[in-house]
Design a protein around this motif. Structure first.
Motif, mmCIF file in Angstrom:
data_model
loop_
_atom_site.group_PDB
_atom_site.id
_atom_site.type_symbol
_atom_site.label_atom_id
_atom_site.label_comp_id
_atom_site.label_asym_id
_atom_site.label_seq_id
_atom_site.Cartn_x
_atom_site.Cartn_y
_atom_site.Cartn_z
ATOM 1 N N MET A 1 77.719 22.986 38.225
ATOM 2 C CA MET A 1 77.058 24.258 37.985
ATOM 3 C C MET A 1 75.688 24.237 38.645
ATOM 4 N N VAL A 2 75.348 25.350 39.271
ATOM 5 C CA VAL A 2 74.008 25.506 39.812
ATOM 6 C C VAL A 2 73.328 26.595 39.002
ATOM 7 N N ILE A 3 72.097 26.323 38.549
ATOM 8 C CA ILE A 3 71.355 27.339 37.802
ATOM 9 C C ILE A 3 70.087 27.653 38.590
ATOM 10 N N ASP A 4 70.030 28.863 39.102
ATOM 11 C CA ASP A 4 68.908 29.292 39.930
ATOM 12 C C ASP A 4 67.849 29.913 39.023
ATOM 13 N N LEU A 5 66.830 29.117 38.713
ATOM 14 C CA LEU A 5 65.839 29.576 37.740
ATOM 15 C C LEU A 5 64.961 30.700 38.290
ATOM 16 N N ARG A 6 64.968 30.887 39.616
ATOM 17 C CA ARG A 6 64.208 32.003 40.179
ATOM 18 C C ARG A 6 64.820 33.322 39.748
ATOM 19 N N LYS A 7 66.116 33.268 39.409
ATOM 20 C CA LYS A 7 66.805 34.494 39.006
ATOM 21 C C LYS A 7 66.912 34.653 37.500
ATOM 22 N N PRO B 1 83.498 23.026 50.717
ATOM 23 C CA PRO B 1 82.330 23.458 51.498
ATOM 24 C C PRO B 1 82.174 24.971 51.578
ATOM 25 N N THR B 2 83.224 25.712 51.221
ATOM 26 C CA THR B 2 83.090 27.169 51.278
ATOM 27 C C THR B 2 82.630 27.748 49.948
ATOM 28 N N SER B 3 82.528 26.881 48.917
ATOM 29 C CA SER B 3 82.175 27.423 47.595
ATOM 30 C C SER B 3 80.684 27.712 47.527
ATOM 31 N N GLU B 4 80.341 28.621 46.619
ATOM 32 C CA GLU B 4 78.940 29.015 46.450
ATOM 33 C C GLU B 4 78.092 27.826 45.971
ATOM 34 N N VAL B 5 78.620 27.011 45.056
ATOM 35 C CA VAL B 5 77.825 25.870 44.567
ATOM 36 C C VAL B 5 77.547 24.884 45.697
ATOM 37 N N PHE B 6 78.534 24.651 46.543
ATOM 38 C CA PHE B 6 78.317 23.728 47.667
ATOM 39 C C PHE B 6 77.194 24.241 48.556
ATOM 40 N N LYS B 7 77.252 25.549 48.874
ATOM 41 C CA LYS B 7 76.236 26.126 49.761
ATOM 42 C C LYS B 7 74.849 26.019 49.151
#
Lengths: 388, 198
Positions: free
Chosen positions: B7-13, B150-156
């Motif tokens: 999981m990626v949590i983008d704290l800016r958002k 590599p195409t997934s959003e978390v990978f990017k």
């Protein structure tokens, strides 16, 4: 820079008094057993006369110790899972087998030690004679070869018991030491510190139990025991010295370790000072050491008893400081976790302590506790009993 | 290569609405007083020079989970895709996993009387859905997916953004990646709490 947590969830201290007391019991079991195995296993003649007192104490303490764990489980009815599913990477999983093997080994060792006394006292109609006949399981052979076999077997199982005793308490050190999340626990010294403090408290409790058994079983503390007490007290002095040295090493390295380690050390010195410095190390270690340093005090039974009581209190404080204190420092969030012992836990701890005392007293009362050097006393006591 | 969920949590958002916390409770029927997923809110500095931060927390589904190593009955197990789960019928409630987790991710479910924690909403994943917290996040701060794809959003995001994890010094190798998280928020400020700041 200060950080204030405006909203965070509350986290509890899940391992409380029951776990600390469990560590305390196994420690005293291992300590008293290793001390009294000096006679049977290591051939130090003068300790042979106290082997029986020590082994019974070790067995009973170890039978009651895991009950604390059982009461601490959220799902005690599933305890069997511990045997069905083994996880080699979990120190707790190692302990399950040690907690079974060690008392079995000790029971066999004790049986060979008591067998001849059972045979000698099995004729009669009383409860004791009946109990002895039952416990003999028909093995009443008193030939020289059988006696030699008793000696050999008790030495074998006693020798096996020593590494098991070390393991059964050493593993509890691994339970805490393997937890890298908590700097206060995560040290390779933990198993050795646990073992040494176990030797200290085991010896302390043993001295008190030995004196009580002498007093109530034989009427008075006989001279051969009186002459043994200074020796045990001398050993206890050295156990305290080693335990203290380990604590100092542990503390210095903790102070100079990671931020979490330094914070833990700082907390022990400041936030937890009355318990860590006062109870655990001052009253429980330094004071008995000072008492036992004096040769005169080691020869005085009241002084040795005072030192023993202090070590017993000190090691209990040490177990509580490590197990519960180690969880007071938060892993997330911004406040210390608070531990309040629940009535449920306190009731169980007191109940099990009473049960341990009752069972131990019962065993000392009904089993033949005669020993080399006290045979005469026992027979005179016995004839007195018959005359009455 | 198989899947590796992260999981990626983008704290800016993140706006700090706590919707993820509520959605998790509702989805997983988590009893009162305990949380599988919660949002820590902090303030650093001194008025008027302060900053507010939010830190959504959940189980990190570590590559080398302490909880899995210490479980004496192997009730905690890890799937091929990295999800760490608990067998609720096997757990004896010894609480060793709770003591060993560096992230306070676990607790005892007061109703079920076993250890419990985030499962990445395993049953939703099996049904082809996203975890409830990701699904409900109003700003798209939470991104969930396969780190081996590599195409997934978390990978990017992990590949292109500065990310950090909580307590990287442990050997747990946690798999919740934060974008824009302050280290002051990721760990307790122990010296502040116990004193001892020089």
């Amino acid at each position: 820079m200060t950080t204030v947590h405006l909203f965070n969830t509350n986290h509890e201290i899940y391992w409380g008094l029951l776990i600390a007391v469990y560590f305390y019991y196994t420690g005293m079991s291992a300590g008293s057993f290793i001390l009294t195995s000096l006679g049977t296993v290591f051939g130090i003649e003068k300790y042979k006369k106290v082997s029986k007192v020590g082994v019974l104490m070790a067995i009973v303490l170890l039978l009651f110790a895991p009950l604390h764990l059982l009461f601490d489980l959220e799902q005690p009815s599933r305890a069997l899972n511990l045997f069905l599913h083994v996880n080699p990477s979990s120190a707790m999983s190692w302990g399950v087998y040690l907690l079974v093997l060690y008392p079995i080994c000790l029971l066999i060792y004790a049986w060979y030690m008591f067998r001849q006394d059972f045979v000698n006292n099995m004729n009669g109609s009383g409860f004791k004679a009946g109990l002895y006949r039952f416990l003999l399981f028909g093995k009443t052979d008193m030939s020289a070869a059988a006696k030699e076999n008793d000696k050999k077997k008790s030495k074998f199982f006693g020798t096996l018991g020593v590494p098991l005793a070390l393991a059964v308490h050493g593993y509890t050190g691994f339970i805490l030491g393997n937890v890298q999340a908590r700097a206060i626990w995560h040290t390779p010294l933990m198993p050795i510190i646990f073992l040494m403090s176990a030797m200290v408290s085991g010896t302390g409790l043993f001295i008190i139990v030995l004196l009580l058994v002498e007093k109530f079983k034989f009427g008075k503390v006989s001279d051969d025991i009186k002459s043994l007490i200074p020796d045990i007290a001398n050993l206890m002095k050295w156990f305290i010295v080693i335990d203290g040295a380990l604590m100092i090493i542990y503390f210095i390295v903790l102070w100079y370790s990671s931020e979490a380690g330094y914070a833990a050390a700082y907390y022990l010195l400041h936030g937890d000072a009355w318990s860590f410095l006062g109870l655990e190390n001052g009253l429980g270690m330094l004071l008995p050491l000072l008492i036992l340093l004096s040769k005169k005090a080691r020869q005085s039974i009241p002084a040795v008893v005072v030192a023993s009581v202090l070590t017993i209190i000190g090691v209990l404080a040490m177990r509580i400081n490590l197990v519960i204190g180690g969880q007071e420092l938060p892993l997330t969030g911004s406040k210390m976790l608070e531990y309040v012992v629940s009535g449920h836990d306190l009731t169980i701890v007191i109940g099990l302590a009473v049960a341990t005392t009752v069972v131990l007293s019962f065993l000392y009362a009904v089993l033949p506790m005669n020993r080399p050097g006290a045979q005469v006393k026992l027979t005179s006591q016995a004839t007195k009993g018959v005359a009455q | 290569m198989g899947k590796r969920y992260a999981m990626v949590i983008d704290l800016r958002k993140c706006v700090g609405c706590h919707a993820c916390q509520v959605a998790c409770k509702s989805e997983n029927n988590v009893p009162l007083g305990v949380f599988r997923n919660w949002v820590d809110e902090l303030e650093t500095g001194k008025f008027p020079t302060v900053s507010r931060q939010r830190l959504p927390r959940l189980c990190n589904h570590c590559k080398n989970p302490s909880c899995l190593n210490v479980c004496p009955v192997k009730a905690t197990y890890q799937l091929e895709d990295g999800t760490v789960l608990i067998d609720y019928d096997r757990c004896i409630g010894c609480k060793y996993c709770i003591a060993a987790c560096p992230y306070d991710a676990r607790f005892i479910n007061p109703v079920r009387k076993t250890a419990e924690k985030c499962t990445y909403c395993h049953e939703r994943l099996e049904a082809g859905l996203q975890p409830a917290c990701v699904n409900t996040c109003i700003s798209g701060a939470r991104v969930f997916g396969d780190l081996n794809d590599p195409t997934s959003e978390v990978f990017k995001l992990v590949a292109t953004q500065p990310v950090n994890v909580s307590k990287p010094e442990t050997n747990n190798r946690p798999q919740t990646y934060y974008i824009g998280a302050d280290d002051k928020a990721l760990r307790p400020n122990l010296l502040n709490i116990v004193g001892g700041e020089k």
